[in-house]
Write a protein that holds these residues in place. Structure first.
Motif, mmCIF file in Angstrom:
data_model
loop_
_atom_site.group_PDB
_atom_site.id
_atom_site.type_symbol
_atom_site.label_atom_id
_atom_site.label_comp_id
_atom_site.label_asym_id
_atom_site.label_seq_id
_atom_site.Cartn_x
_atom_site.Cartn_y
_atom_site.Cartn_z
ATOM 1 N N GLU A 11 0.814 -1.220 0.000
ATOM 2 C CA GLU A 11 0.000 0.000 0.000
ATOM 3 C C GLU A 11 0.844 1.266 0.000
ATOM 4 O O GLU A 11 0.510 2.236 -0.672
ATOM 5 C CB GLU A 11 -0.933 0.004 1.224
ATOM 6 C CG GLU A 11 -2.060 -0.990 1.102
ATOM 7 C CD GLU A 11 -3.020 -0.855 2.280
ATOM 8 O OE1 GLU A 11 -2.990 -1.735 3.157
ATOM 9 O OE2 GLU A 11 -3.773 0.135 2.315
ATOM 10 N N ILE A 14 2.396 1.848 -3.475
ATOM 11 C CA ILE A 14 1.362 2.312 -4.409
ATOM 12 C C ILE A 14 1.034 3.778 -4.136
ATOM 13 O O ILE A 14 0.992 4.603 -5.051
ATOM 14 C CB ILE A 14 0.085 1.446 -4.292
ATOM 15 C CG1 ILE A 14 0.356 0.017 -4.769
ATOM 16 C CG2 ILE A 14 -1.066 2.077 -5.094
ATOM 17 C CD1 ILE A 14 -0.776 -0.958 -4.474
ATOM 18 N N PHE A 46 -7.446 3.098 -8.847
ATOM 19 C CA PHE A 46 -6.328 4.003 -9.149
ATOM 20 C C PHE A 46 -6.844 5.383 -9.558
ATOM 21 O O PHE A 46 -6.359 6.410 -9.073
ATOM 22 C CB PHE A 46 -5.470 3.383 -10.261
ATOM 23 C CG PHE A 46 -4.323 4.239 -10.717
ATOM 24 C CD1 PHE A 46 -3.472 4.848 -9.803
ATOM 25 C CD2 PHE A 46 -4.075 4.412 -12.076
ATOM 26 C CE1 PHE A 46 -2.394 5.626 -10.232
ATOM 27 C CE2 PHE A 46 -3.007 5.187 -12.515
ATOM 28 C CZ PHE A 46 -2.164 5.794 -11.594
ATOM 29 N N ASP A 49 -8.129 7.293 -6.526
ATOM 30 C CA ASP A 49 -7.035 7.782 -5.687
ATOM 31 C C ASP A 49 -6.317 8.948 -6.361
ATOM 32 O O ASP A 49 -5.997 9.948 -5.720
ATOM 33 C CB ASP A 49 -6.037 6.654 -5.394
ATOM 34 C CG ASP A 49 -6.570 5.667 -4.352
ATOM 35 O OD1 ASP A 49 -7.544 6.011 -3.646
ATOM 36 O OD2 ASP A 49 -6.008 4.564 -4.247
ATOM 37 N N THR A 98 -4.976 1.073 -14.881
ATOM 38 C CA THR A 98 -4.026 0.617 -13.870
ATOM 39 C C THR A 98 -2.814 -0.031 -14.523
ATOM 40 O O THR A 98 -1.706 0.093 -14.028
ATOM 41 C CB THR A 98 -4.700 -0.367 -12.889
ATOM 42 O OG1 THR A 98 -5.892 0.241 -12.423
ATOM 43 C CG2 THR A 98 -3.815 -0.666 -11.690
ATOM 44 N N TYR A 154 -5.622 -4.052 -6.261
ATOM 45 C CA TYR A 154 -5.753 -2.626 -6.553
ATOM 46 C C TYR A 154 -6.548 -2.431 -7.851
ATOM 47 O O TYR A 154 -6.175 -1.676 -8.727
ATOM 48 C CB TYR A 154 -4.365 -1.985 -6.629
ATOM 49 C CG TYR A 154 -4.379 -0.472 -6.504
ATOM 50 C CD1 TYR A 154 -4.998 0.158 -5.429
ATOM 51 C CD2 TYR A 154 -3.769 0.328 -7.464
ATOM 52 C CE1 TYR A 154 -5.017 1.542 -5.326
ATOM 53 C CE2 TYR A 154 -3.772 1.717 -7.363
ATOM 54 C CZ TYR A 154 -4.406 2.316 -6.291
ATOM 55 O OH TYR A 154 -4.413 3.690 -6.187
ATOM 56 N N PRO A 166 -5.831 -4.321 -1.293
ATOM 57 C CA PRO A 166 -5.251 -2.974 -1.256
ATOM 58 C C PRO A 166 -3.820 -2.934 -1.807
ATOM 59 O O PRO A 166 -3.268 -1.861 -1.980
ATOM 60 C CB PRO A 166 -5.279 -2.603 0.228
ATOM 61 C CG PRO A 166 -5.308 -3.900 0.954
ATOM 62 C CD PRO A 166 -5.994 -4.899 0.065
ATOM 63 N N TYR A 167 -3.235 -4.096 -2.043
ATOM 64 C CA TYR A 167 -1.868 -4.177 -2.588
ATOM 65 C C TYR A 167 -1.917 -4.893 -3.939
ATOM 66 O O TYR A 167 -2.971 -5.405 -4.346
ATOM 67 C CB TYR A 167 -0.948 -4.923 -1.612
ATOM 68 C CG TYR A 167 -1.456 -6.297 -1.220
ATOM 69 C CD1 TYR A 167 -1.128 -7.420 -1.969
ATOM 70 C CD2 TYR A 167 -2.281 -6.463 -0.103
ATOM 71 C CE1 TYR A 167 -1.602 -8.676 -1.627
ATOM 72 C CE2 TYR A 167 -2.759 -7.715 0.256
ATOM 73 C CZ TYR A 167 -2.415 -8.823 -0.516
ATOM 74 O OH TYR A 167 -2.898 -10.061 -0.182
#
Ligand code: 5GP
Ligand code: MG
Length: 185
Positions: A11, A14, A46, A49, A98, A154, A166-167
């Motif tokens: 995490e 990223i 992605f 975020d 992504t 992700y 999350p990874y």
């Protein structure tokens, strides 16, 4: 609960890379506003975020697209299952995915949206499997270049699984045996 996989990018890695890209994008688009086109489904996490980390105003639109045909073919055809609703004429467009693999999805979307008269059109990916590129695609923002591995998490799936991790992890090849592992979204 999905099984635990060994992270390739955790995490923190990223988040740091995502912020680095957001800072570059914010500098490049200072004073203009941006339409982020998120390529569903993989880019949902992605793009969300990234949009929250930009210092420039942005709107967000979603396209659901997948490339099809022989992956070695240079012909860029994509199936659009849902297109953007925002009028992009005169706007700065940033396509966000992504991962780029053959590059056909982003190359085809670039060609498609270029016809709608945007002020500019660029693309951003977190991961680039550049060794697999068959399409003529110039990426403007790349997070990490990775070898030819099949990754999940992700936003990226295998048979719709693992998107919520999350990874980012490499899928053990035993998990993909006997099944197609080049799904398009
Ligand atoms: P391209 O058109 O560049 O060949 O493919 C891009 C799409 O293929 C990405 O949006 C993604 O959905 C999918 N893809 C490519 N490589 C991977 C990967 O390693 N793992 C997963 N889960 N999807 C991938
Ligand atoms: Mg997929």
């Amino acid at each position: 609960m999905d099984e635990e996989l060994e992270p390739l990018f955790d995490e923190d890695a990223i988040r740091n890379k995502m912020q680095e890209l957001a800072d570059r994008i914010s500098r490049d688009y200072a004073g203009s506003d941006l339409v982020i086109v998120c390529v569903l489904k993989a880019a949902a996490f992605f793009a969300a975020d990234l949009a929250r980390s930009l210092a420039v105003p942005s709107r967000i639109a979603f396209v659901c697209a997948s490339s099809y045909g022989a992956s070695t073919s240079a012909v860029t055809e994509v199936e659009i299952r849902k297109d953007i609703e925002i009028d992009i004429s005169g706007k700065h467009v940033l396509l966000v995915d992504t991962i780029a693999d053959s590059g056909r999805t982003l190359a085809a979307l670039t060609a498609r949206y270029a016809q709608r008269g945007p002020a500019s059109i660029r693309s951003a990916v977190l991961l680039d499997k550049r060794s697999r590129r068959t399409a003529d695609l110039r990426l403007n923002y790349v997070g990490f270049e990775i070898p030819d591995l099949f990754v999940v998490g992700y936003g990226m799936d295998f048979a719709e699984k693992y998107r919520n991790l999350p990874y980012i992890a490499v899928l053990p090849s035993s998990d993909t045996e006997g099944e197609g592992n080049r799904p398009g979204t």
